[in-house]
Write an enzyme that holds these catalytic residues in place. Sequence first.
Site, short mmCIF file in Angstrom:
data_model
loop_
_atom_site.label_atom_id
_atom_site.label_comp_id
_atom_site.label_asym_id
_atom_site.label_seq_id
_atom_site.Cartn_x
_atom_site.Cartn_y
_atom_site.Cartn_z
N CYS A 6 0.81 -1.22 0.00
CA CYS A 6 0.00 0.00 0.00
C CYS A 6 0.84 1.27 0.00
O CYS A 6 0.30 2.37 -0.15
CB CYS A 6 -0.96 -0.02 1.19
SG CYS A 6 -1.95 -1.52 1.24
N HIS A 36 -2.74 7.52 6.93
CA HIS A 36 -3.00 6.22 6.32
C HIS A 36 -4.40 5.76 6.71
O HIS A 36 -5.18 5.32 5.87
CB HIS A 36 -1.93 5.22 6.76
CG HIS A 36 -2.02 3.90 6.08
ND1 HIS A 36 -1.97 3.76 4.71
CD2 HIS A 36 -2.17 2.63 6.57
CE1 HIS A 36 -2.07 2.49 4.38
NE2 HIS A 36 -2.20 1.78 5.49
N GLU A 41 -0.81 4.72 14.36
CA GLU A 41 -0.49 5.93 13.60
C GLU A 41 -0.70 7.18 14.44
O GLU A 41 0.12 8.11 14.41
CB GLU A 41 -1.32 6.00 12.32
CG GLU A 41 -0.93 7.15 11.42
CD GLU A 41 -1.59 7.12 10.06
OE1 GLU A 41 -1.19 7.90 9.18
OE2 GLU A 41 -2.53 6.30 9.86
N LYS A 56 -9.70 7.77 3.29
CA LYS A 56 -10.13 6.38 3.05
C LYS A 56 -11.53 6.13 3.60
O LYS A 56 -12.17 5.15 3.23
CB LYS A 56 -9.14 5.41 3.69
CG LYS A 56 -7.81 5.27 2.96
CD LYS A 56 -6.97 4.16 3.57
CE LYS A 56 -5.62 4.02 2.87
NZ LYS A 56 -4.70 5.13 3.23
N HIS A 109 -9.79 1.75 0.61
CA HIS A 109 -8.34 1.60 0.53
C HIS A 109 -7.95 1.12 -0.86
O HIS A 109 -8.23 -0.02 -1.24
CB HIS A 109 -7.88 0.62 1.60
CG HIS A 109 -6.41 0.59 1.82
ND1 HIS A 109 -5.51 1.30 1.05
CD2 HIS A 109 -5.65 -0.08 2.73
CE1 HIS A 109 -4.29 1.07 1.47
NE2 HIS A 109 -4.34 0.24 2.50
N PHE A 130 1.64 -3.66 3.94
CA PHE A 130 2.02 -4.97 4.44
C PHE A 130 3.51 -5.19 4.20
O PHE A 130 4.05 -4.82 3.16
CB PHE A 130 1.23 -6.06 3.72
CG PHE A 130 -0.20 -6.22 4.19
CD1 PHE A 130 -0.69 -5.50 5.26
CD2 PHE A 130 -1.05 -7.10 3.54
CE1 PHE A 130 -2.00 -5.66 5.69
CE2 PHE A 130 -2.36 -7.28 3.96
CZ PHE A 130 -2.84 -6.55 5.04
#
Length: 417
Positions: free
Chosen positions: A165, A305, A316, A337, A342, A403
């Site tokens: 991502c 994010h 975060e 998002k 996403h 990831f």
Amino acid sequence: MELKRVVVTGLGALTPVGNTVSEYWNGLTNGVSGAAPITRFDASKFKTQFACEVKGYEAENYFERKEARKMDPFTQFAMVVADEAVKDARLIEDNVDLDRIGVIWGSGIGGLRTFQEECVNFANGGGIPRFNPFFIPKMIADISAGHISIKYGFRGPNFVTVSACASATNALIDSFNYIRLGMADVVVSGGSEAAVTEAGIGGFNALKALSERNDSPETASRPFDKDRDGFVLGEGAGAIILEEYEHAKRRGAKIYAEIIGGGMSADAHHITAPHPEGLGAFNVMKNALRDANIKPEDVDYINVHGTSTPLGDVGEVKAIQRVFGDHAYNMNISSTKSMTGHLLGAAGAIESIASILAIQNNVIPPTINHFNDDEAFDPRLNLTFNKAQEREVKIALSNTFGFGGHNTSVVFRQLND
């Protein structure tokens, strides 16, 4: 060696809340949710039956039928947004040096639909190897950059970054560095993804990563909400034209903002779970601020994010408070998002566009779908819940994490010359 300055001179977007940059921005500032029941396939047997699909997209509106059949949807999306951005920047009509224009793109997965279809066809054909001759060229992630360069004749640096991502933001940072080091005058950068497929939904369901709020798809992506239960898969693309500042000035290009820094880091923790204390997120934001040569208190807005996962959102925010201290209470923070879902490897591109347009318009897009406060988050933070907010935005930072523990942050500034 004196580093060159780099600016943004063109934008393109194809998203679940709008199929052009203007439509996308209108969707964001009006708090539109792009989530709805899946139309690409029958999802009735899946744990998650909804996604943030691009609406009203028909390949024949952009490509000849024969041409479209040679491209996976993720490449089609890349071509559509690149065309909008190239035209927005007037690259072709200004007769620039094509040897000095590169294409650096990002995609976390590439041609997933093509790979799925070819494998299913092989299995259904009794194991007889009758593959489409375009199987490999349609599937490989780098083909998106190749198609863009071929269409326009751009002969500069050309490749695709793959970091889950974080892919599109890695592409932007690479583009930024190539230009400021003098290796290109212009780079078409961004990312694209088209993973709303049986394999995409099923795979992320198996990881227990997706929201399963099938009774209310439009409210399923709810970053920072107490009842968040996973991310919503999205699709689409974003393109950003980065250009050396003096080169842009000489041709009288429209300048949206300046890109002034980028940071990268690794969690070195787990293949899918973020570091619980946000260590990698802390490091990447510190690295981005250092590269941009600015202080934490210079930042007005962070497009986080913020995927709407139980662990990710907490880590975060912990990192933000550690990096910014008391200034964290003076900034706006939001997760777009909540509206787009996403977009995986394309997330950094469309979220950077949102950050650039926040600077352009002095408007912060909201984090929608906030219903219940979570005591894990300091109530003094301005997470821009449910409604866009007006404020002066001189500097914006955009975070994307992937990831594998990949972390990227990029910093944009209002052009002050």
